[in-house]
Design an enzyme around this catalytic site. Structure first.
Site, PDB file in Angstrom:
ATOM      1  N   PRO A   1      -1.735  -4.835  -0.999  1.00 27.09           N
ATOM      2  CA  PRO A   1      -2.786  -4.952   0.014  1.00 27.09           C
ATOM      3  C   PRO A   1      -3.012  -3.677   0.822  1.00 27.09           C
ATOM      4  O   PRO A   1      -2.063  -2.969   1.157  1.00 27.09           O
ATOM      5  CB  PRO A   1      -2.274  -6.081   0.925  1.00 27.09           C
ATOM      6  CG  PRO A   1      -0.810  -6.124   0.700  1.00 27.09           C
ATOM      7  CD  PRO A   1      -0.615  -5.753  -0.745  1.00 27.09           C
ATOM      8  N   ASN A   2      -4.282  -3.445   1.088  1.00 24.51           N
ATOM      9  CA  ASN A   2      -4.773  -2.348   1.939  1.00 24.51           C
ATOM     10  C   ASN A   2      -4.726  -0.973   1.262  1.00 24.51           C
ATOM     11  O   ASN A   2      -5.257  -0.002   1.806  1.00 24.51           O
ATOM     12  CB  ASN A   2      -4.029  -2.300   3.283  1.00 24.51           C
ATOM     13  CG  ASN A   2      -4.178  -3.603   4.044  1.00 24.51           C
ATOM     14  OD1 ASN A   2      -5.290  -4.049   4.281  1.00 24.51           O
ATOM     15  ND2 ASN A   2      -3.069  -4.244   4.402  1.00 24.51           N
TER      16      ASN A   2
ATOM     17  N   ARG B   1      -7.624   4.933   5.608  1.00 32.17           N
ATOM     18  CA  ARG B   1      -6.791   4.105   6.464  1.00 32.17           C
ATOM     19  C   ARG B   1      -5.663   4.943   7.070  1.00 32.17           C
ATOM     20  O   ARG B   1      -4.906   5.567   6.333  1.00 32.17           O
ATOM     21  CB  ARG B   1      -6.197   3.014   5.566  1.00 32.17           C
ATOM     22  CG  ARG B   1      -5.036   2.282   6.125  1.00 32.17           C
ATOM     23  CD  ARG B   1      -4.282   1.572   4.986  1.00 32.17           C
ATOM     24  NE  ARG B   1      -3.262   0.710   5.537  1.00 32.17           N
ATOM     25  CZ  ARG B   1      -2.168   0.378   4.899  1.00 32.17           C
ATOM     26  NH1 ARG B   1      -1.927   0.819   3.679  1.00 32.17           N
ATOM     27  NH2 ARG B   1      -1.295  -0.405   5.472  1.00 32.17           N
TER      28      ARG B   1
ATOM     29  N   TYR C   1      -0.767   7.872   6.081  1.00 32.10           N
ATOM     30  CA  TYR C   1      -0.849   7.748   4.622  1.00 32.10           C
ATOM     31  C   TYR C   1      -1.575   8.912   3.942  1.00 32.10           C
ATOM     32  O   TYR C   1      -1.649   8.941   2.713  1.00 32.10           O
ATOM     33  CB  TYR C   1      -1.536   6.422   4.255  1.00 32.10           C
ATOM     34  CG  TYR C   1      -0.759   5.218   4.746  1.00 32.10           C
ATOM     35  CD1 TYR C   1       0.520   4.955   4.272  1.00 32.10           C
ATOM     36  CD2 TYR C   1      -1.285   4.361   5.717  1.00 32.10           C
ATOM     37  CE1 TYR C   1       1.245   3.868   4.727  1.00 32.10           C
ATOM     38  CE2 TYR C   1      -0.565   3.264   6.176  1.00 32.10           C
ATOM     39  CZ  TYR C   1       0.695   3.018   5.680  1.00 32.10           C
ATOM     40  OH  TYR C   1       1.419   1.945   6.129  1.00 32.10           O
TER      41      TYR C   1
ATOM     42  N   ASN D   1       4.003  -0.415  -5.528  1.00 28.20           N
ATOM     43  CA  ASN D   1       3.816  -0.250  -4.091  1.00 28.20           C
ATOM     44  C   ASN D   1       3.230  -1.567  -3.591  1.00 28.20           C
ATOM     45  O   ASN D   1       2.014  -1.782  -3.664  1.00 28.20           O
ATOM     46  CB  ASN D   1       2.900   0.926  -3.760  1.00 28.20           C
ATOM     47  CG  ASN D   1       2.818   1.156  -2.246  1.00 28.20           C
ATOM     48  OD1 ASN D   1       3.272   0.314  -1.465  1.00 28.20           O
ATOM     49  ND2 ASN D   1       2.258   2.279  -1.844  1.00 28.20           N
TER      50      ASN D   1
ATOM     51  N   ALA E   1       2.610  -4.238   2.516  1.00 25.20           N
ATOM     52  CA  ALA E   1       3.323  -5.080   3.474  1.00 25.20           C
ATOM     53  C   ALA E   1       4.051  -6.257   2.818  1.00 25.20           C
ATOM     54  O   ALA E   1       5.013  -6.780   3.388  1.00 25.20           O
ATOM     55  CB  ALA E   1       2.346  -5.590   4.526  1.00 25.20           C
TER      56      ALA E   1
ATOM     57  N   ASP F   1      10.799 -12.843  -6.916  1.00 24.43           N
ATOM     58  CA  ASP F   1      11.067 -13.772  -8.023  1.00 24.43           C
ATOM     59  C   ASP F   1      10.252 -13.405  -9.261  1.00 24.43           C
ATOM     60  O   ASP F   1      10.744 -13.527 -10.390  1.00 24.43           O
ATOM     61  CB  ASP F   1      10.746 -15.211  -7.609  1.00 24.43           C
ATOM     62  CG  ASP F   1      11.795 -15.789  -6.671  1.00 24.43           C
ATOM     63  OD1 ASP F   1      12.854 -15.156  -6.489  1.00 24.43           O
ATOM     64  OD2 ASP F   1      11.556 -16.885  -6.125  1.00 24.43           O
TER      65      ASP F   1
ATOM     66  N   GLU G   1      10.495   0.599  -6.768  1.00 26.12           N
ATOM     67  CA  GLU G   1       9.763   0.342  -5.520  1.00 26.12           C
ATOM     68  C   GLU G   1       9.285   1.675  -4.962  1.00 26.12           C
ATOM     69  O   GLU G   1      10.034   2.646  -4.920  1.00 26.12           O
ATOM     70  CB  GLU G   1      10.700  -0.340  -4.507  1.00 26.12           C
ATOM     71  CG  GLU G   1      10.044  -0.512  -3.147  1.00 26.12           C
ATOM     72  CD  GLU G   1      10.964  -1.151  -2.110  1.00 26.12           C
ATOM     73  OE1 GLU G   1      11.958  -1.801  -2.486  1.00 26.12           O
ATOM     74  OE2 GLU G   1      10.683  -0.973  -0.915  1.00 26.12           O
TER      75      GLU G   1
ATOM     76  N   HIS H   1       6.817   3.723  -1.851  1.00 23.92           N
ATOM     77  CA  HIS H   1       6.000   3.763  -0.633  1.00 23.92           C
ATOM     78  C   HIS H   1       5.576   5.194  -0.375  1.00 23.92           C
ATOM     79  O   HIS H   1       6.363   6.130  -0.558  1.00 23.92           O
ATOM     80  CB  HIS H   1       6.792   3.258   0.584  1.00 23.92           C
ATOM     81  CG  HIS H   1       7.288   1.867   0.382  1.00 23.92           C
ATOM     82  ND1 HIS H   1       6.470   0.774   0.454  1.00 23.92           N
ATOM     83  CD2 HIS H   1       8.518   1.408   0.055  1.00 23.92           C
ATOM     84  CE1 HIS H   1       7.171  -0.311   0.195  1.00 23.92           C
ATOM     85  NE2 HIS H   1       8.417   0.044  -0.060  1.00 23.92           N
TER      86      HIS H   1
ATOM     87  N   ARG I   1      10.098   4.158  10.254  1.00 16.34           N
ATOM     88  CA  ARG I   1       9.028   3.437  10.960  1.00 16.34           C
ATOM     89  C   ARG I   1       9.601   2.170  11.630  1.00 16.34           C
ATOM     90  O   ARG I   1      10.786   2.099  11.897  1.00 16.34           O
ATOM     91  CB  ARG I   1       7.893   3.146   9.974  1.00 16.34           C
ATOM     92  CG  ARG I   1       7.307   4.444   9.369  1.00 16.34           C
ATOM     93  CD  ARG I   1       6.180   4.166   8.406  1.00 16.34           C
ATOM     94  NE  ARG I   1       5.045   3.550   9.076  1.00 16.34           N
ATOM     95  CZ  ARG I   1       4.050   2.930   8.433  1.00 16.34           C
ATOM     96  NH1 ARG I   1       4.059   2.860   7.109  1.00 16.34           N
ATOM     97  NH2 ARG I   1       3.060   2.397   9.106  1.00 16.34           N
TER      98      ARG I   1
ATOM     99  N   ARG J   1       9.786  -2.840   8.775  1.00 20.39           N
ATOM    100  CA  ARG J   1       9.548  -2.189   7.480  1.00 20.39           C
ATOM    101  C   ARG J   1      10.863  -1.773   6.802  1.00 20.39           C
ATOM    102  O   ARG J   1      10.850  -1.246   5.683  1.00 20.39           O
ATOM    103  CB  ARG J   1       8.647  -0.959   7.644  1.00 20.39           C
ATOM    104  CG  ARG J   1       7.240  -1.300   8.073  1.00 20.39           C
ATOM    105  CD  ARG J   1       6.338  -0.073   8.091  1.00 20.39           C
ATOM    106  NE  ARG J   1       5.266  -0.245   9.046  1.00 20.39           N
ATOM    107  CZ  ARG J   1       4.121  -0.894   8.782  1.00 20.39           C
ATOM    108  NH1 ARG J   1       3.888  -1.399   7.601  1.00 20.39           N
ATOM    109  NH2 ARG J   1       3.203  -1.034   9.721  1.00 20.39           N
TER     110      ARG J   1
HETATM  111  C1  DQA Z   1       3.453   1.200   2.393  1.00 17.49           C
HETATM  112  C2  DQA Z   1       4.416   0.887   3.539  1.00 17.49           C
HETATM  113  C3  DQA Z   1       4.269  -0.549   3.997  1.00 17.49           C
HETATM  114  O1  DQA Z   1       5.158  -0.821   5.063  1.00 17.49           O
HETATM  115  C4  DQA Z   1       2.842  -0.784   4.490  1.00 17.49           C
HETATM  116  O2  DQA Z   1       2.687  -2.134   4.859  1.00 17.49           O
HETATM  117  C5  DQA Z   1       1.828  -0.368   3.502  1.00 17.49           C
HETATM  118  C6  DQA Z   1       2.009   0.880   2.771  1.00 17.49           C
HETATM  119  C7  DQA Z   1       3.488   2.695   2.000  1.00 17.49           C
HETATM  120  O3  DQA Z   1       3.046   3.015   0.888  1.00 17.49           O
HETATM  121  O4  DQA Z   1       3.949   3.539   2.783  1.00 17.49           O
HETATM  122  O5  DQA Z   1       0.791  -1.013   3.355  1.00 17.49           O
HETATM  123  O6  DQA Z   1       3.822   0.431   1.262  1.00 17.49           O
END
Ligand code: DQA
Length: 148
Positions: A10-11, A18, A23, A74, A77, A87, A98, A100, A107, A111
């Site tokens: 998301p996002n 954003r 970011y 990625n 959130a 799962d 994983e 980010h 942060r 998180r």
């Molecule tokens: C994120 C870090 C997460 O905490 C955040 O909610 C994001 C972006 C990152 O790429 O730094 O949406 O995954």
């Protein structure tokens, strides 16, 4: 040629617009392009996806089972909240990295918790878009060690 799913949650569709102070200014389309350029020399095929929906992410992870050899995730959130994603990764039996863009450990405390890390082979965070190509390199090494 091994194939890797790069899945963004998301996002991340708003990357570049954003919170650029957190970011950066690179868009997700530019990140995808960087991944495509990095994948060839690493002998990897990639499928690059983004969805804002947790269930859609679960579906993509299920579909990756048997289709891809690894996943770079990625989860945005949902990293910090989603037992369903954890799962799904366990069910898919795919080596997962994983990822980010930001250093989540520098942060807010919420998180620092990750459900994904429990089922990941490793975590890359804090290197901005470069993290995606670092993750591809790490995945290429991991797959070569498993299946030389
Ligand atoms: C994120 C870090 C997460 O905490 C955040 O909610 C994001 C972006 C990152 O790429 O730094 O949406 O995954």
């Amino acid at each position: 040629m091994p194939s890797v799913l790069i899945l963004n949650g998301p996002n991340l569709n708003l990357l570049g617009q954003r919170q650029p102070q957190v970011y950066g200014h690179t868009t997700l389309a530019e990140v995808e392009q960087q991944c495509r350029e990095a994948a060839g020399p690493l002998n990897l095929e990639i499928q690059f996806e983004q969805t804002n929906h947790e269930g859609g992410m679960v579906d993509l992870i299920h579909a990756a089972r048997g289709k891809h050899q690894g996943m770079i995730l990625n989860a945005g959130a949902y990293t910090h909240t989603s037992i369903a994603l954890m799962d799904a990764i366990s069910s898919a039996e795919l080596p997962t990295i994983e990822l980010h863009l930001s250093n989540v450990h520098a942060r807010e405390a919420f998180r620092h918790q990750s459900y994904i890390a429990r089922v990941a082979i490793g975590v890359i965070c804090g290197f901005g878009p470069r993290g995606y190509t670092l993750a591809l390199e790490a995945m290429a090494d991991h797959l070569a060690e498993k299946d030389p």
